[in-house]
Design an enzyme around this catalytic site. Structure first.
Site, mmCIF file in Angstrom:
data_model
loop_
_atom_site.group_PDB
_atom_site.id
_atom_site.type_symbol
_atom_site.label_atom_id
_atom_site.label_comp_id
_atom_site.label_asym_id
_atom_site.label_seq_id
_atom_site.Cartn_x
_atom_site.Cartn_y
_atom_site.Cartn_z
ATOM 1 N N ASP A 315 0.726 -1.311 0.096
ATOM 2 C CA ASP A 315 -0.048 0.000 -0.059
ATOM 3 C C ASP A 315 0.907 1.293 0.057
ATOM 4 O O ASP A 315 2.209 1.262 0.067
ATOM 5 C CB ASP A 315 -1.070 -0.061 1.178
ATOM 6 C CG ASP A 315 -2.322 0.774 0.953
ATOM 7 O OD1 ASP A 315 -3.268 0.661 1.510
ATOM 8 O OD2 ASP A 315 -2.139 1.725 0.184
ATOM 9 N N GLU A 511 -10.668 6.770 4.570
ATOM 10 C CA GLU A 511 -9.792 6.225 5.207
ATOM 11 C C GLU A 511 -9.659 6.528 6.903
ATOM 12 O O GLU A 511 -10.713 6.769 7.270
ATOM 13 C CB GLU A 511 -8.207 6.367 4.847
ATOM 14 C CG GLU A 511 -8.131 5.731 3.509
ATOM 15 C CD GLU A 511 -6.582 5.551 2.813
ATOM 16 O OE1 GLU A 511 -6.648 6.011 1.730
ATOM 17 O OE2 GLU A 511 -5.903 5.193 3.349
HETATM 18 C C1 GLC Z 1 -4.367 4.312 -0.160
HETATM 19 C C2 GLC Z 1 -5.302 3.092 0.424
HETATM 20 C C3 GLC Z 1 -5.268 2.275 -0.805
HETATM 21 C C4 GLC Z 1 -5.112 2.643 -1.983
HETATM 22 C C5 GLC Z 1 -3.800 3.257 -2.164
HETATM 23 C C6 GLC Z 1 -3.622 4.003 -3.598
HETATM 24 O O1 GLC Z 1 -3.550 4.658 1.185
HETATM 25 O O2 GLC Z 1 -5.071 2.471 1.482
HETATM 26 O O3 GLC Z 1 -6.790 1.450 -0.612
HETATM 27 O O4 GLC Z 1 -5.586 1.941 -3.176
HETATM 28 O O5 GLC Z 1 -3.619 4.158 -0.986
HETATM 29 O O6 GLC Z 1 -4.195 4.961 -3.540
#
Ligand code: GLC
Length: 728
Positions: A315, A511
């Site tokens: 991530d 988030e």
């Molecule tokens: C974010 C999220 C994830 C996302 C990634 C790219 O922090 O946790 O779900 O796909 O970063 O944007």
């Protein structure tokens, strides 16, 4: 120099040209330039060759820098200068939540993608870049794209075929901008609604998200790459992101392995069975070990036991978190890559990342075999996607972005996602001729009804994109729009109105910023608006626009009706379709609705007594274009087991009197003023003086002729209720 191809079409002879590599001394040693072969078709360039052969041939031609570059994913806006994409052999680019283009439209996104791809193809081996983005409820980064209901609303539809069609539509819009990889679906199993990402979950049981992995098939085609406009799907976030203690985002999921496997693993197992191309790891931990450092979960379980053949991506800057310090180190990179991460979403300092990664390999802390395995996985998906043959945007799909056909599909999804929780006196459906008052901060706000991940990471209130608000849907539906009065705050309401529709709930978030450890109550504006409406004496129909259940039980008695609209996206008319009965509500709760925030976590079968249980949802009596499935045949017999001054204990026996097994049943009866104080072998909800008990998950199915019994104690007198039984 690369072929000046204007669109994604077969590249018959890949021009391979020598490139002078502008690598800095501190980064990596420049490999020898590769002699150009003007039109040679090397084995890996032969589309008729089996993918494994193409991968092996390409791998054998790659330098270590080529291989390390393929494991590197960077944010588009961090690529400065753009030529670094080739110079550092970077294999993947992404647009994070706030990454955009200007002007923000499909054409500009496609032009941006093609320019990056042209740069990538100037490398000696001409390996195309794969570009990822979060299209989590439509192509939500692009202004004007179709926005579908967020996953929690899709969970309420219980319709895998619909979700597959949505995946296909999203693939068309994403492909129309050139992008090849979607960081979706989130297969999180949301167990505590205080979690800020609850709306990204299809539901609280492993079965519901598992059933809606059809999104993957819609997005990728079956198998991956077959059919038009394939987009790589991503099962995320592995593993247990929705089960953290207290619903804390990126927190710790404290479960036994058996519980983790039972609750959180099944959706990923189904995703792997469907051939999902990528898996994104979770920031969260399992019993204190971060997923990004957990070799057992990633390599042994996901890749070994489940046989996942795609690639694992970290991530956003998740590797930086492993040692608890800011920034990333060689040791953290080694921990993640050796745990099984194949591609690192760095996402900014790619020079430092590549220098450290190369140093870890040179020191033998990351084996060459691990590098080759990661590359084999990544290249396999690039070949299967058809990127080598069709590296550029297929502009024939650009016009699908925000198309009428996709918006109609989205409106259908909005209708099917509405969950009717209360409808006293059958106030719904509303007559289209009625004099109506509409209020609430989310009645005329496309930003609120779309939620987070909307033309920006956190989303925002206001006219953020094109679409139809709930109010616009209402005005379009009624016979005389002049009989619809709107005031956000409810000012001007009086008793002359047939009903007041209050569209209230949450403003956008994403988030951790959506975590609500302090409670799930309505905000002050909503409460004041509702009080104004209530004071008029007019029936109040509440439409809740929110990413999760909210704490409403204290207010519910004041409301005549309650409709959970979730986060419907751009097609707000789907809500008014249900309000006026053009579509009878069929939605079922994808999560248990808590009595109060302090009851969280509350989940199906946990023995707690939610305000509305998982699977609950009313419909309209009488015909509607879509009436719920005919109930199975069952009867319920009520027996007072014992009674005492002021209370009693009763047992209700449910019998399957039909000819097919019942996978579920519900029994409702008039409480007659008594109050249930405890209940076993079922899950209870009370509303409007009636009690409804549904089967608990552990009840399993009921064969014809079989019976099951639930019991309860209550204050008051038993009376002789005639319980109504409905089976499904
Ligand atoms: C974010 C999220 C994830 C996302 C990634 C790219 O922090 O946790 O779900 O796909 O970063 O944007």
């Amino acid at each position: 120099m690369s072929l000046p191809l204007a669109r994604r079409r077969p590249v018959t002879a890949l021009a391979v040209c020598a490139a002078t590599l502008a690598l800095t001394a501190s980064a990596v040693a420049a490999p020898e330039p590769v002699a150009a072969s003007p039109a040679a078709v090397l084995p890996y360039q032969d589309p008729s060759a089996p993918v494994p052969d193409r991968v092996s041939d390409l791998l054998a031609r790659m330098t270590l820098d080529d291989k390390l570059g393929q494991m590197t994913q960077i944010e588009k806006d961090a690529l400065v200068p753009q030529s670094d994409l080739a110079a550092y052999r970077i294999g993947s680019v992404l647009s994070g939540g706030d990454s955009t283009v200007s002007p923000n439209n499909a054409q500009t996104w496609a032009d941006t993608y093609d320019a990056l791809q042209r740069t990538a193809l100037t490398t000696p081996l001409g390996i195309p870049v794969i570009y990822g983005i979060d299209a989590v409820h439509g192509h939500n980064a692009v202004r004007g794209a179709t926005l579908f209901p967020h996953n929690i609303g899709l969970g309420a539809t219980r319709d895998p075929a619909l979700v597959q069609r949505i995946g296909r539509a999203v693939a068309e819009e994403v492909s129309g901008t050139g992008i090849d990889w979607d960081f979706a679906p989130c297969l999180c199993v949301a167990r505590d609604d205080r979690w800020g990402r609850t709306y990204e979950s299809y539901g609280e049981t492993p079965e519901l998200p598992s059933s809606l992995t059809t999104f993957i098939t819609g997005l990728q085609g079956e198998p991956l790459g077959e059919g038009p406009a394939p987009v790589l799907a991503t099962a995320k976030h592995y593993l247990g992101d929705g089960g953290t203690a207290g619903g804390v985002d990126q927190g710790d999921t404290r479960l036994s392995e058996a519980e983790l496997r039972a609750v959180h693993l099944p959706p990923f197992k189904e995703a792997v069975r469907r051939g999902v191309g990528a898996v994104m790891l979770s920031y969260s931990s399992w019993n204190g070990v971060r997923s990004h450092a957990n070799r057992y979960l990633v390599t042994d379980l996901l890749k070994g036991e489940l046989g996942f053949g795609g690639f694992v991506v970290s991530d956003w800057a998740a590797v930086d978190q492993l040692d608890g310090q800011s920034g990333f180190t060689g040791a953290e990179i080694t921990t993640a890559v050796n745990a099984g991460v194949d591609m690192v979403m760095v996402p900014h300092d790619y020079k430092k990342f590549l220098t450290l990664l190369r140093g870890e390999v040179a020191a033998g802390r990351i084996a060459q075999s691990r590098i080759d395995d990661a590359n084999r996985r990544i290249l396999t998906k690039k070949f299967q996607l058809g990127l080598f043959e069709r590296p550029f945007t297929d502009r024939s799909y650009t016009s699908t972005v925000g198309s009428a056909a996709h918006r109609e599909l989205a409106r259908q999804a909005v209708r099917a996602s509405q969950v009717l929780l209360k409808n006293e006196g059958g106030v719904l459906p509303l007559p289209k001729s009625a004099k109506l008052f509409v209020a609430g901060k989310s009645a005329d706000d496309i930003g609120n009804q779309s939620g987070g991940w909307t033309v920006g990471w956190q989303g925002r209130s206001g006219p953020v994109t094109d679409g139809t608000t709930v109010l616009e849907g209402i005005r379009a539906a009624v016979t005389d729009p002049s009989r619809v009065t709107y005031d956000r705050y409810g000012n001007g309401i009086d008793s002359s109105y047939r009903a007041a529709v209050a569209v209230v709930g949450e403003t956008p978030y994403a988030e951790g910023r959506g975590d609500r450890p302090g409670g799930l109550g309505l905000d002050q504006e909503d409460l004041q608006t509702l009080a104004r409406l209530r004071a008029s004496g007019v029936p109040v129909v509440v439409v809740l626009v929110s990413g999760r259940p909210l704490d409403v039980s204290g207010r519910l008695p004041d409301w005549t009706a309650l409709l959970a609209a979730w986060l419907p996206g751009t097609e707000g008319a789907g809500v008014s379709d249900v309000l006026f009965g053009d579509y009878a509500p069929t939605g079922k709760l994808p999560v248990s609705w808590p009595r109060t925030s302090s009851q969280e976590p509350v989940n199906d079968g946990d023995g707690k007594d939610p305000l509305f249980p998982y699977g609950y949802g009313l419909t309209y009596s009488g015909a509607g274009p879509t009436s719920p499935p005919a109930p199975g045949a069952c009867t319920a017999r009520f027996r007072t087991a014992s009674s005492w001054q002021g209370g009693y204990q009763a047992e209700v026996t449910v019998e399957n009197t039909g000819s097919t097994a019942l996978t579920g049943w519900s029994v409702d009866w008039d409480l007659g003023g008594s109050r249930v104080t405890s209940l076993w072998n079922g899950s209870l909800t009370t509303a409007g003086g009636r009690a409804t008990v549904r089967d608990a998950a552990f009840n399993g199915s009921l064969r014809p002729g079989d019976t099951t019994t639930f019991g309860f104690t209550a204050e008051g007198t038993a009376g002789t209720p005639a319980p109504h039984c409905a089976g499904s």
